[in-house]
Design a protein around this motif. Structure first.
Motif, short mmCIF file in Angstrom:
data_model
loop_
_atom_site.label_atom_id
_atom_site.label_comp_id
_atom_site.label_asym_id
_atom_site.label_seq_id
_atom_site.Cartn_x
_atom_site.Cartn_y
_atom_site.Cartn_z
N ASP A 101 -30.74 69.60 -19.18
CA ASP A 101 -31.70 68.72 -18.52
C ASP A 101 -31.15 67.30 -18.50
N THR A 102 -30.60 66.92 -19.66
CA THR A 102 -29.96 65.60 -19.78
C THR A 102 -28.64 65.78 -20.49
N LEU A 103 -27.64 65.02 -20.03
CA LEU A 103 -26.27 65.16 -20.56
C LEU A 103 -25.82 63.82 -21.12
N LEU A 104 -25.21 63.87 -22.31
CA LEU A 104 -24.56 62.67 -22.85
C LEU A 104 -23.06 62.91 -22.87
N VAL A 105 -22.32 62.09 -22.15
CA VAL A 105 -20.86 62.19 -22.11
C VAL A 105 -20.30 61.30 -23.22
N ALA A 106 -19.61 61.92 -24.17
CA ALA A 106 -19.06 61.16 -25.31
C ALA A 106 -17.66 61.70 -25.62
N THR A 260 -17.82 55.02 -15.37
CA THR A 260 -18.60 53.80 -15.13
C THR A 260 -20.09 54.09 -15.21
N CYS A 261 -20.81 53.23 -15.91
CA CYS A 261 -22.25 53.38 -16.09
C CYS A 261 -22.95 52.15 -15.54
N ASP A 262 -24.26 52.25 -15.41
CA ASP A 262 -25.04 51.05 -15.15
C ASP A 262 -25.35 50.40 -16.50
N GLY A 263 -26.09 49.32 -16.47
CA GLY A 263 -26.35 48.59 -17.71
C GLY A 263 -27.12 49.38 -18.74
N ALA A 264 -27.79 50.47 -18.29
CA ALA A 264 -28.62 51.26 -19.20
C ALA A 264 -27.88 52.51 -19.70
N CYS A 265 -26.56 52.55 -19.55
CA CYS A 265 -25.70 53.66 -20.01
C CYS A 265 -25.84 54.91 -19.15
N ARG A 266 -26.42 54.80 -17.93
CA ARG A 266 -26.52 55.96 -17.04
C ARG A 266 -25.26 56.01 -16.18
N ASP A 275 -26.98 58.41 -12.01
CA ASP A 275 -27.55 59.76 -12.15
C ASP A 275 -28.54 59.68 -13.31
N PRO A 276 -29.84 59.90 -13.06
CA PRO A 276 -30.83 59.69 -14.13
C PRO A 276 -30.71 60.69 -15.27
N ASN A 277 -29.88 61.74 -15.07
CA ASN A 277 -29.77 62.78 -16.09
C ASN A 277 -28.46 62.75 -16.87
N ILE A 278 -27.61 61.79 -16.56
CA ILE A 278 -26.31 61.73 -17.25
C ILE A 278 -26.07 60.34 -17.83
N PHE A 279 -25.80 60.32 -19.12
CA PHE A 279 -25.55 59.07 -19.84
C PHE A 279 -24.16 59.14 -20.46
N ALA A 280 -23.64 57.98 -20.87
CA ALA A 280 -22.33 57.97 -21.53
C ALA A 280 -22.34 56.95 -22.66
N ALA A 281 -21.52 57.21 -23.66
CA ALA A 281 -21.44 56.28 -24.80
C ALA A 281 -20.08 56.40 -25.47
N ALA A 310 -26.60 55.20 -29.86
CA ALA A 310 -28.02 55.05 -30.22
C ALA A 310 -28.79 54.46 -29.04
N HIS A 311 -28.16 53.53 -28.33
CA HIS A 311 -28.83 52.91 -27.19
C HIS A 311 -29.04 53.92 -26.05
N ALA A 312 -27.97 54.70 -25.78
CA ALA A 312 -28.09 55.71 -24.73
C ALA A 312 -29.19 56.71 -25.08
N ALA A 313 -29.23 57.13 -26.36
CA ALA A 313 -30.26 58.09 -26.79
C ALA A 313 -31.65 57.52 -26.57
N ARG A 314 -31.80 56.25 -26.89
CA ARG A 314 -33.11 55.60 -26.69
C ARG A 314 -33.51 55.64 -25.21
N ASN A 315 -32.55 55.36 -24.33
CA ASN A 315 -32.86 55.37 -22.90
C ASN A 315 -33.06 56.79 -22.37
N MET A 316 -32.37 57.77 -22.98
CA MET A 316 -32.58 59.18 -22.57
C MET A 316 -34.02 59.59 -22.87
N LEU A 317 -34.54 59.09 -23.96
CA LEU A 317 -35.90 59.48 -24.36
C LEU A 317 -36.98 58.65 -23.67
#
Ligand SMILES: Cc1cc2nc3c(=O)[nH]c(=O)nc-3n(C[C@H](O)[C@H](O)[C@H](O)COP(=O)(O)OP(=O)(O)OC[C@H]3O[C@@H](n4cnc5c(N)ncnc54)[C@H](O)[C@@H]3O)c2cc1C
Length: 437
Positions: A101-106, A260-266, A275-281, A310-317
């Motif tokens: 549902d949501t992906l974190l690229v690390a 490349t992400c936006d300022g909110a790690c998306r 992409d509202p479902n993909i974050f990176a950190a 931690a910031h990306a996780a906060r924005n994912m939630l």
């Protein structure tokens, strides 16, 4: 937020682990999967080029502490090989796929290799636990002569360990001093003097053109200036390449310089849309840092991996309330008996001033300015005032920011001596030199 598939984190190292912990701490109760291409649970990399090479710590004693129960599924030893954003699926090398549902690229970065490295035995890089263990074993066999290619942080730390082991070491770097890209040549010159005093044969201003071998073993390096160096062990320390290859067909703005992400790690698509479902950190992410005027920044620092995850996780939630990630880059290094700490990014500085201690004494704090603003500070065994400077850097204070303290030397500003920027692979923005390159 909990769909059927849950959250998948690709990259099971520092950012992946701390991101997973932050998700659970933030109240996420759904399915959580961590995918890692290495067969190990998350471990710490900074000791690899310090205590592990020195033989003080075994490579397998570097496990990162897990700070809370994760209730996660671990898929270790099988890298992610592809991403289908429409189907919301990550493909793995073992032929399986994982829905998210949501992906974190690390996925961090890997060491830049020497072309044709596999041709000869005795050529090493340091990024992972296995590489460090192999290199440590080779160092323990008393090589006749060690060559280090690259004078960034990892090359310098490796040189320090080798000298502590009593091994003859030559370090080759095209810049006038070690760490010239991170610190400039004025400060880098102090480190050069320290390295020479410790017995390192420094060869600045030239490059290794070719590595040659005999009977399958590396034995010599040919230099661009026509010289040659005998070496039966070579450590290639030419920086890192972001691990984004598996994203190549996902339509994301990713290349060897990062995702490349936006300022909110998306993560941004190639069209520049988040992409509202993909974050990176962590090391893999580059993002517009408000502390640097929104410039795209990618850093390879331990502290950023922890904080950004931690910031990306906060924005994912909290997808309805995405918060921008503002981070003041910071790193430390220990080498040649020195404790080096840096805050901010010094690249692009036009001035540097010694504001505590002195270079002659080998203990000092240097502050960097650009266009009248304070942008970075580095301490060599003189970190007492560093937090005060970090505050001024974050606030964009005038340069030099503190000039009337009773324990300061007379402040003289000088050019920092940064080498001209190197060409970087095509990217969607300016990518600074990695601090560990
Ligand atoms: C030798 C060394 C010394 C360092 N020393 C310092 C220091 O002194 N101070 C400091 O501030 N920083 C230091 N750093 C930097 C710091 O360790 C990194 O910034 C940090 O490890 C970044 O964490 P990360 O999780 O983003 O990436 P990584 O630690 O690189 O982890 C990424 C993980 O993803 C995995 N992966 C990659 N591709 C895939 C894929 N397709 N599928 C699944 N998994 C994948 C990788 O194998 C890896 O396990 C050092 C780094 C190294 C290598």
């Amino acid at each position: 937020m909990s769909g059927r598939a849950g959250i998948v984190i690709v990259g099971a190292s520092l950012a992946g682990l701390r991101g997973a912990e932050a998700l659970r701490r933030g109240g996420y109760e759904g399915p959580l999967t961590l995918v890692g291409d290495e067969p190990y649970r998350p471990y710490d990399r900074p000791p690899l080029s310090k205590h592990v090479l020195a033989g003080e710590l075994a490579a397998d004693a570097t496990a990162l502490p897990q700070l809370l129960p994760l209730r996660a599924r671990w898929r270790l030893g099988s890298p992610a090989t592809g991403l289908d954003r429409n189907a919301k699926i990550v493909r793995l090398a073992d032929g399986s796929s994982l829905a998210y549902d949501t992906l974190l690229v690390a996925t961090g970065a890997r060491a830049r290799r020497w072309p044709g490295e596999a041709e000869f035995a005795g050529i090493f890089t340091i990024r992972g636990r296995d590489e460090a263990a192999d290199l440590r074993a080779a160092l323990a066999r008393d090589p006749r002569s060690v060559l280090i290619v690259g004078g960034g942080l990892i090359g310098c730390e490796a040189a320090s360990c080798c000298r502590d082991l009593g091994l003859p070491v030559t370090l080759v770097d095209p810049n006038p001093t070690p760490l010239a890209r991170a610190l400039g040549t004025l400060v880098g010159g102090t480190l050069a003097a320290r390295m020479r005093a410790a017995g390192v044969d420094l060869r600045p201003g030239t490059q290794v053109r070719a590595l040659e071998g005999e009977a399958g073993q590396v034995c010599r390096a040919r230099l661009a200036d026509g010289g040659s160096i005998a070496a039966d062990l070579v450590i290639v320390a030419l920086g890192a390449v972001r691990d984004t290859g598996w994203l190549s067909e996902g339509g994301l703005a990713a290349d060897a310089g990062g995702l490349t992400c936006d300022g909110a790690c998306r993560a941004l698509t190639r069209m520049g849309v988040p992409d509202p479902n993909i974050f990176a950190a962590g090391d893999v992410a580059r993002w517009p840092n408000p502390l640097y005027g929104g410039r795209l920044i990618a850093v390879e620092h331990w502290g950023n991996a922890v904080e950004q995850a931690a910031h990306a996780a906060r924005n994912m939630l909290n997808p309805a309330d995405p918060q921008p990630y503002a981070h003041l880059p910071a790193f430390w290094s220990s080498q040649f008996g020195l404790n080096i700490k840096m805050v901010g990014l010094a690249d692009g500085a036009d001035s540097v001033a010694i504001v505590q201690g002195s270079r002659a004494a080998g203990r000092f704090l240097a502050v960097y300015g650009r266009e009248g603003r304070t942008i970075a500070a580095v301490s060599f065994d003189e970190a007492r005032w560093l937090p005060a400077y970090a505050e001024r850097i974050a606030a964009g204070a005038a340069f030099p920011p503190i000039h009337d303290a009773t324990d300061q030397p007379a402040i003289e500003t000088r050019p920092p001596g940064f080498p001209p920027p190197r060409p970087f692979p095509a990217s969607r923005g300016r990518v600074p030199e990695a601090a560990h390159a």
